[in-house]
Design a protein around this motif. Sequence first.
Motif, PDB file in Angstrom:
ATOM      1  N   CYS A 105      24.961  25.363 -30.607  1.00 30.08           N
ATOM      2  CA  CYS A 105      23.997  24.759 -29.691  1.00 30.08           C
ATOM      3  C   CYS A 105      22.631  25.403 -29.944  1.00 30.08           C
ATOM      4  O   CYS A 105      22.521  26.425 -30.624  1.00 30.08           O
ATOM      5  N   LEU A 145      30.049  25.385 -30.292  1.00 27.30           N
ATOM      6  CA  LEU A 145      30.400  24.132 -29.640  1.00 27.30           C
ATOM      7  C   LEU A 145      31.800  23.693 -30.040  1.00 27.30           C
ATOM      8  O   LEU A 145      32.258  23.963 -31.143  1.00 27.30           O
ATOM      9  N   CYS A 182      25.999  22.665 -25.323  1.00 36.40           N
ATOM     10  CA  CYS A 182      26.937  23.394 -24.476  1.00 36.40           C
ATOM     11  C   CYS A 182      26.709  23.057 -23.004  1.00 36.40           C
ATOM     12  O   CYS A 182      25.695  22.477 -22.629  1.00 36.40           O
ATOM     13  N   ASN A 211      25.273  29.135 -28.592  1.00 33.23           N
ATOM     14  CA  ASN A 211      26.683  29.014 -28.235  1.00 33.23           C
ATOM     15  C   ASN A 211      27.420  28.188 -29.271  1.00 33.23           C
ATOM     16  O   ASN A 211      26.890  27.227 -29.806  1.00 33.23           O
TER      17      ASN A 211
END
Length: 66
Positions: free
Chosen positions: A14, A20, A27, A18
């Motif tokens: 992301c 995914l 996210c 983060n």
Amino acid sequence: MNNEITILGETPACECGNALAEGQTRCSKCLARDRWARKERARNRRNRRSETRRPPRGPAPRPRWG
């Protein structure tokens, strides 16, 4: 809670960094942040609308001082 360690470049990430899941583009944290920002913009637009209205035209009310 899943604590998986992934190798960078192996899974899409992301914009916030983060990892995914498959099929996701963003996210849940970023989706929630954007939803909050949209609501804030709408709330600010609603509040600003009342401030920009003109006062009523006509004679000014007389003071009630005895």
